[in-house]
Design a protein around this motif. Structure first.
Motif, PDB file in Angstrom:
ATOM      1  N   ILE A   1      -3.914   2.929   7.394  1.00  0.00           N
ATOM      2  CA  ILE A   1      -3.436   1.976   6.392  1.00  0.00           C
ATOM      3  C   ILE A   1      -3.356   0.571   6.985  1.00  0.00           C
ATOM      4  O   ILE A   1      -3.751  -0.414   6.348  1.00  0.00           O
ATOM      5  CB  ILE A   1      -2.068   2.419   5.829  1.00  0.00           C
TER       6      ILE A   1
ATOM      7  N   ASP B   1       0.633   5.311   0.071  1.00  0.00           N
ATOM      8  CA  ASP B   1      -0.294   6.405   0.375  1.00  0.00           C
ATOM      9  C   ASP B   1       0.022   7.621  -0.489  1.00  0.00           C
ATOM     10  O   ASP B   1       0.334   8.709   0.007  1.00  0.00           O
ATOM     11  CB  ASP B   1      -0.217   6.752   1.864  1.00  0.00           C
TER      12      ASP B   1
ATOM     13  N   CYS C   1      -2.978   1.871  -3.987  1.00  0.00           N
ATOM     14  CA  CYS C   1      -2.535   3.241  -3.753  1.00  0.00           C
ATOM     15  C   CYS C   1      -3.743   4.076  -3.385  1.00  0.00           C
ATOM     16  O   CYS C   1      -4.882   3.736  -3.716  1.00  0.00           O
ATOM     17  CB  CYS C   1      -1.814   3.826  -4.961  1.00  0.00           C
ATOM     18  N   SER C   2      -3.496   5.191  -2.706  1.00  0.00           N
ATOM     19  CA  SER C   2      -4.594   6.051  -2.272  1.00  0.00           C
ATOM     20  C   SER C   2      -4.814   7.215  -3.228  1.00  0.00           C
ATOM     21  O   SER C   2      -5.778   7.957  -3.078  1.00  0.00           O
ATOM     22  CB  SER C   2      -4.306   6.598  -0.870  1.00  0.00           C
TER      23      SER C   2
ATOM     24  N   PHE D   1       0.838  -1.194   0.000  1.00  0.00           N
ATOM     25  CA  PHE D   1       0.000   0.000   0.000  1.00  0.00           C
ATOM     26  C   PHE D   1       0.876   1.248   0.000  1.00  0.00           C
ATOM     27  O   PHE D   1       1.678   1.453   0.910  1.00  0.00           O
ATOM     28  CB  PHE D   1      -0.922   0.037   1.221  1.00  0.00           C
TER      29      PHE D   1
ATOM     30  N   TYR E   1      -6.666  -0.942   7.221  1.00  0.00           N
ATOM     31  CA  TYR E   1      -7.106  -1.388   5.896  1.00  0.00           C
ATOM     32  C   TYR E   1      -6.438  -2.708   5.518  1.00  0.00           C
ATOM     33  O   TYR E   1      -7.091  -3.635   5.022  1.00  0.00           O
ATOM     34  CB  TYR E   1      -6.779  -0.321   4.864  1.00  0.00           C
TER      35      TYR E   1
ATOM     36  N   VAL F   1      -7.570   2.264  -6.193  1.00  0.00           N
ATOM     37  CA  VAL F   1      -7.584   3.514  -5.447  1.00  0.00           C
ATOM     38  C   VAL F   1      -8.439   3.356  -4.199  1.00  0.00           C
ATOM     39  O   VAL F   1      -9.595   2.947  -4.274  1.00  0.00           O
ATOM     40  CB  VAL F   1      -8.131   4.663  -6.313  1.00  0.00           C
ATOM     41  N   TRP F   2      -7.848   3.688  -3.071  1.00  0.00           N
ATOM     42  CA  TRP F   2      -8.546   3.651  -1.789  1.00  0.00           C
ATOM     43  C   TRP F   2      -8.914   5.073  -1.414  1.00  0.00           C
ATOM     44  O   TRP F   2      -8.049   5.952  -1.366  1.00  0.00           O
ATOM     45  CB  TRP F   2      -7.633   3.045  -0.730  1.00  0.00           C
ATOM     46  N   GLN F   3     -10.168   5.315  -1.168  1.00  0.00           N
ATOM     47  CA  GLN F   3     -10.605   6.645  -0.760  1.00  0.00           C
ATOM     48  C   GLN F   3     -10.256   6.854   0.704  1.00  0.00           C
ATOM     49  O   GLN F   3     -10.866   6.264   1.594  1.00  0.00           O
ATOM     50  CB  GLN F   3     -12.116   6.800  -0.970  1.00  0.00           C
ATOM     51  N   VAL F   4      -9.258   7.689   0.963  1.00  0.00           N
ATOM     52  CA  VAL F   4      -8.773   7.872   2.344  1.00  0.00           C
ATOM     53  C   VAL F   4      -9.822   8.616   3.156  1.00  0.00           C
ATOM     54  O   VAL F   4     -10.467   9.526   2.671  1.00  0.00           O
ATOM     55  CB  VAL F   4      -7.438   8.633   2.363  1.00  0.00           C
TER      56      VAL F   4
END
Length: 269
Positions: free
Chosen positions: A56, A35, A237-238, A33, A59, A262-265
């Motif tokens: 993170i 960020d 990745c974010s 991961f 997650y 894509v991870w929505q932070v």
């Protein structure tokens, strides 16, 4: 199901650890991961970095990893003990392995350290070095321009030499015989750093030593992967995934199939 080693970083820097991990332990699955939406971590407060690192890890835990590697020097410096208290699996950082490698390689006992503002301000490397060798002399220098330069995918271009020379200027002429690359982004710039520091200064990347320590921990816990199956790695990745994908494929030499997600932070403040 094959349990993975979860590796996290503020961006693409931790890929230097992943590359060495894949070389030394080719059967192990990696979940990575980066960020990228909030990189770099160096200028951020310790509170922010701890919160980001917790998010993170929370997650990554859903994937049931057998180990977490904080492949970010800034996060290691301020958040590793916090994370160790929150999870029941081994958590490894990159500072202690890098310090041990420097102690092993120095001939004069005079070591240089470059890193982000956060890492240098924490004095984490100085503490780790002196814990092993109390009389060691340490010259530390923040290099805030280098990690963002790598994150933009600009390494390997003509301007890298100029920005490296500018960043390392305060260390030129210092009596160091090895230099710790105290940010996992910096091995992307290994060649220009070597040219600036000269042949008498050994460059220490924590990636090699970290991968060896991962192997040691897994071996002693009887958690080494022995199935013989080819692992299917996962990369997250974010931020915007296109550049992340290009840098990852370039650095890892297309060894793996990459599908960044894509991870929505979460909103912090």
């Amino acid at each position: 199901m094959q349990q993975a080693i979860a590796v996290l970083d503020s961006g693409v820097g931790g890929l230097t650890v992943v590359k060495e991990l894949m070389r030394q332990l080719p059967q192990e699955k990696v979940i990575y991961f980066g960020d990228t939406a909030r990189s770099p971590y160096g200028p951020r407060s310790a509170v922010e970095v701890r919160i980001f690192t917790r998010q993170i890890v929370d997650y990554l835990i859903q994937f049931n990893p057998k180990m977490i590697v904080i492949a970010c020097n800034t996060a290691t410096a301020v958040a590793i003990e916090d994370i160790r208290e929150r999870v029941s699996i081994p958590v490894l950082g990159v500072i202690s392995p890098g310090a041990r490698a420097a102690i092993k390689h120095t001939r004069t006992g005079v070591v240089g350290v470059i890193g982000t503002e956060g890492t240098i301000k924490s004095k984490a490397y100085e503490h780790a070095l002196k814990l092993i060798s109390p009389n060691i002399q340490v010259y530390s220098e923040p290099c805030p321009l280098l990690a963002p330069f790598v994150e933009k995918g600009l390494f390997g271009r003509e301007q890298e030499q100029e920005i490296v020379e500018q960043s390392l200027q305060p260390l030129i002429g210092k009596p160091i015989d090895c230099l710790i690359l105290g940010c996992t982004h910096y091995p992307f710039l290994m060649e220009p750093i070597s040219r600036v520091m000269g042949p008498d200064v050994t460059l220490i990347s924590s990636a090699d030593e970290t991968a060896r320590e991962i192997s040691t921990i897994l071996y002693h816990r009887d958690r080494m992967e022995t199935s013989g199956k080819l692992p299917i790695h996962q990369f997250f990745c974010s931020g915007e995934p296109t550049l992340f994908k290009r840098i990852t494929e370039s650095w890892l030499k297309d060894q793996i199939a990459i599908t960044p997600v894509v991870w929505q932070v979460p909103t912090i403040f």
